[in-house]
Scaffold this active site. Structure first.
Site: not given
Length: 611
Positions: A70, A180, A356
Site C-alpha cells: 500500500h 499506527l 504451506e
C-alpha cells in the site's frame, strides 16, 4: 556514488512530496504510510541498492520488494527518483490504463511480484534469496520493505523462521515501525525491543534504529551488508505522515490523500528534482545445472501405479532434461513422492517443512528468477496458501502445484486430509490450468507439459494405485481427453480415481444392453469442450462423476462447456455431497455415491428417462 547526509535528507523529503502529489492526483492512496518510510528508501537507493534500472532483467540485480504494497506512492516516487519513470507518469497513479496501479504489480519493471495482500513480500523475498544463493549462485541482495501492521500475519513468521534456518545472509528486511495501523495502534506500537527479541529468536540479526536519522540508517545498512551467516532485519522507529503536522503520528489518516496537499508540500520545503544514479551490480552469470539427458518414464498397459509416484518419477527425469526445473515440498515428500527428485537432484530440492504459505511463496520467489518450480504437498493443505496462489496470478507467475491425497478415496485418514474443494479453488484462479490424470502414463506426459505452461498450474494426484489404461504412444495433452469406453446411449465423464469406477459401471451397463461412453477428462481446465459437446450430441445424456464437492469441479466445467455451445444434454452430477468420515476407500466411494454402483444406477435412470 553515494551522496552525503544532507542530500539524503532532501531526497527523503522529495519522496514524501511526490507521495503526496501522486496520491492527490489520484484522489486516493496511502501517502502517510509512504511518508514514514521515505528516509529508509532514500538511503537505500543512494548507496546500497545495486540495480540497473535500465536493464531490469540483469540477473545480477538486487531485488527490492515492497511487502507493504500500500506504500505504492513511495515506490513510484522512488522509480521517479531513479529515472525509471518521469513526473508525467507519476501523476497517472491509479488511473485506468496506468502501469502505476494502486498496489505494485510486475506491469511496471523492475517489480518482481504483486504485493498489497499483507504478509506476502517477505516470504516471497525468502524464495528470491534462496534462488540467489542456491540456484543462480549470484551475490545479489534481496531488500524487503515491511510494515509493522503485517507483522501480525503468520506468514511473516514462517518467513522469519525459514530464512533464519537457511541462514540467508543475502536477505535484509526493513521493518517500518510507524506504530499506527488502519484503525488503531499496532500490537507492539513503538516497542522496538519487542520486535528485536522476536526476530532474533528466529536466528536473525536485528538492528533497531531511528528510521528518520539517515546516518543511523546508513550504519545499519552497512552492518547488514557485512553480516555473514544470518539474515538481517532493520527495525526502524518512524512516524506515519512524517513532516506534515496535520497527519504526523495521527490516527484516522490511513489510506487517504491529504486534505491540503499544497500546504503539506510547502511544509516539506516544496517540490524538488533530485535524481539518483543507483549503483550498478557487479556483472554475473547465473549458474547452469548439468542435464545428462534421458527419457521420461513410460508405463506398460495394465501396470498398477499411483499417479503420485509417477509425479515424483517424472519430475526427477524431467530435471535430467531441463536445468531450470526445481522442486519444493512441505515435508510430505515420501507421500507426494517428490523424494524421488530429492534423491536424484539434492542441489535443486528445497524442504519447506509444514509451512504451506512459505512453501508456495518460495516457489513464487524462485520463478521470479526464471526457475520452474514444482511445489508439492497434500492437496488439502494448499488451501492454507490460497491467497499466495491468488496473488501469484496477479504477479503473472509461472509454477506448478502438485496436490496429492485428494478426495474420499484416501480412506481412513478422514475428512481433514481429503481435499474436496481444491479443483474449484484453483479453477477460479485467473489463467490457471487444472489437471487430474487417471493413470501414470497420463501423469508423466502432463507433468512434463506443465514445464512450458504459463500461469499457475495444478495437478491433482492420487494416493491409490490405478491401472495404466493409456498407451505410451497415445496423445495426452493439456486441454485433451480420451475415450476409455465406447458407447452412444449415455456418456459418463470422469476424472482421476472415478475413471476406473466409470469403466466398471460401463461394463456392467453393457451386460444389460446399455452402451455407455466413458470420457476420461484428465484436463479439467481447459476442458476438452469439443469432446464434451460430442458426448452430448451423440449420447444425449451425461453423468459426471468426481471425488470432489459438487461446486466448481468437473461437473461445472462440463456444464460450462455445454453452455458455450449449441449442444444440449440432460446432465446429472455425482459428487461428494456430505462431509465424509473414516473408512476404506471402497466404503467411502460407495457412501459418497461416486462408485461404480452409483454411476451405473444414475446412467440407467437417464437412459430410461424419456427424452
Amino acid at each position: 556514488m553515494a551522496h552525503d547526509a544532507d542530500f539524503r535528507r532532501e531526497l527523503g523529503q522529495q519522496l514524501r512530496v511526490d507521495s503526496i502529489r501522486t496520491s492527490a492526483a489520484a484522489g486516493s492512496g496511502h501517502p502517510t504510510s509512504s511518508m514514514s518510510a521515505a528516509d529508509l528508501m532514500a538511503v537505500l537507493i543512494d548507496g546500497h541498492l545495486r540495480l540497473d534500472y535500465t536493464n531490469p532483467d540483469n540477473p545480477a540485480n538486487d531485488h527490492l520488494i515492497f511487502s507493504k504494497g500500500h506504500a505504492s506512492p513511495l515506490y513510484y516516487s522512488v522509480l521517479k527518483a531513479v529515472s525509471a519513470i518521469d513526473d508525467e507518469e507519476l501523476l497517472t497513479f491509479r488511473k485506468l490504463g496506468s502501469r502505476l496501479e494502486g498496489h505494485p504489480t510486475p506491469r511496471i519493471p523492475p517489480t518482481d511480484v504483486a504485493t498489497g495482500s499483507l504478509g506476502q513480500g517477505l516470504p516471497i523475498g525468502v524464495g528470491v534469496a534462496m534462488a540467489g544463493r542456491s540456484l543462480d549462485k549470484l551475490p545479489y541482495r534481496v531488500w524487503v520493505l515491511c510494515g509493522d501492521s503485517e507483522m501480525a500475519e503468520g506468514s511473516m513468521w514462517e518467513a522469519f523462521q525459514h530464512a533464519g534456518w537457511e541462514g540467508l545472509d543475502n536477505l535484509t528486511a526493513i521493518i517500518d515501525v510507524n506504530r499506527l495501523g488502519q484503525t488503531r495502534e499496532t500490537m507492539l506500537g513503538w516497542d522496538l525491543d519487542g520486535y528485536v527479541r522476536r526476530i532474533e529468536a528466529f536466528g536473525w540479526k536485528a538492528i533497531a534504529v531511528d528510521g528518520h536519522d539517515v546516518e543511523a540508517i546508513e550504519a545499519a545498512y552497512a552492518e547488514a551488508e557485512a553480516t555473514k551467516g544470518q539474515p538481517v532485519a532493520i527495525v526502524a522507529k518512524t512516524m506515519k505522515g512524517r513532516g506534515v503536522k496535520a497527519v504526523e503520528n495521527e490516527l484516522g489518516k490511513h489510506g487517504k490523500p491529504l486534505d491540503d496537499p499544497e500546504g503539506a508540500i510547502a511544509e516539506l520545503g516544496g517540490e524538488r528534482s533530485l535524481s539518483v544514479d543507483v549503483a550498478q551490480p557487479e556483472p554475473g552469470t547465473p549458474h547452469v545445472f548439468e542435464t545428462p539427458g534421458g527419457e521420461l518414464p513410460s508405463y506398460a498397459l495394465g501396470d498398477e501405479v499411483a499417479t503420485r509416484k509417477a509425479y515424483g518419477e517424472t519430475i526427477a527425469a524431467l530435471a535430467n532434461l531441463r536445468g531450470d526445473v526445481v522442486a519444493l515440498d512441505g515435508e510430505v515428500s515420501n507421500s507426494t513422492h517428490s523424494e524421488d527428485f530429492r534423491e536424484a537432484h539434492p542441489d535443486r530440492y528445497f524442504e519447506m517443512f509444514i509451512a504451506e504459505q512459505q512453501l508456495v511463496a518460495a516457489g513464487v520467489g524462485m520463478q521470479v528468477r526464471g526457475w520452474t518450480p514444482y511445489v508439492s504437498t497434500f492437496a488439502a493443505f494448499l488451501s492454507r496458501a490460497y491467497d499466495f496462489v491468488r496473488m501469484a496470478a496477479i504477479s503473472r507467475a509461472k509454477f506448478v502445484l502438485s496436490g496429492s491425497h485428494a478426495g474420499v478415496s484416501i480412506g481412513e485418514d478422514g475428512p481433514s486430509q481429503m481435499a474436496l474443494e481444491d479443483i474449484a479453488s484453483i479453477r477460479a484462479i485467473h489463467g490457471s490450468t487444472v489437471l487430474q490424470p487417471s493413470d501414470a502414463q497420463q501423469t508423466a506426459k502432463l507433468v512434463a507439459a506443465l514445464a512450458d505452461q504459463d500461469g499457475i498450474s495444478f495437478i491433482r494426484t492420487l494416493r491409490a494405485k490405478t491401472p495404466v489404461r493409456t498407451a505410451p504412444d497415445e496423445d495426452v495433452r493439456i486441454g485433451g481427453s480420451r475415450i476409455a469406453h465406447e458407447g452412444d446411449d449415455v456418456a459418463i465423464i470422469a476424472t482421476g480415481i472415478t475413471l476406473d469406477e466409470a469403466v466398471k459401471a460401463a461394463e456392467r451397463l453393457a451386460d444389460g444392453g446399455v452402451k455407455a461412453r466413458v470420457l476420461d477428462a484428465y484436463s479439467i481446465k481447459p476442458i476438452d469442450a469439443e469432446a464434451v459437446r460430442a458426448a452430448a450430441r451423440d449420447c444425449g445424456a451425461i453423468v459426471t462423476v468426481e471425488d470432489h464437492a459438487p461446486e466448481g469441479g468437473l461437473g461445472d466445467a462440463v456444464l460450462e462447456a455445454l453452455a458455450a455451445g449449441d449442444e444440449q444434454a440432460h446432465v446429472v452430477k455425482l459428487a461428494v455431497r456430505e462431509i465424509p468420515g473414516s473408512g476404506t476407500p471402497e466404503e467411502l466411494l460407495h457412501g459418497a455415491k461416486i462408485d461404480a454402483d452409483a454411476i451405473a444406477d444414475a446412467a440407467q435412470k437417464l437412459v430410461a428417462t424419456p427424452a
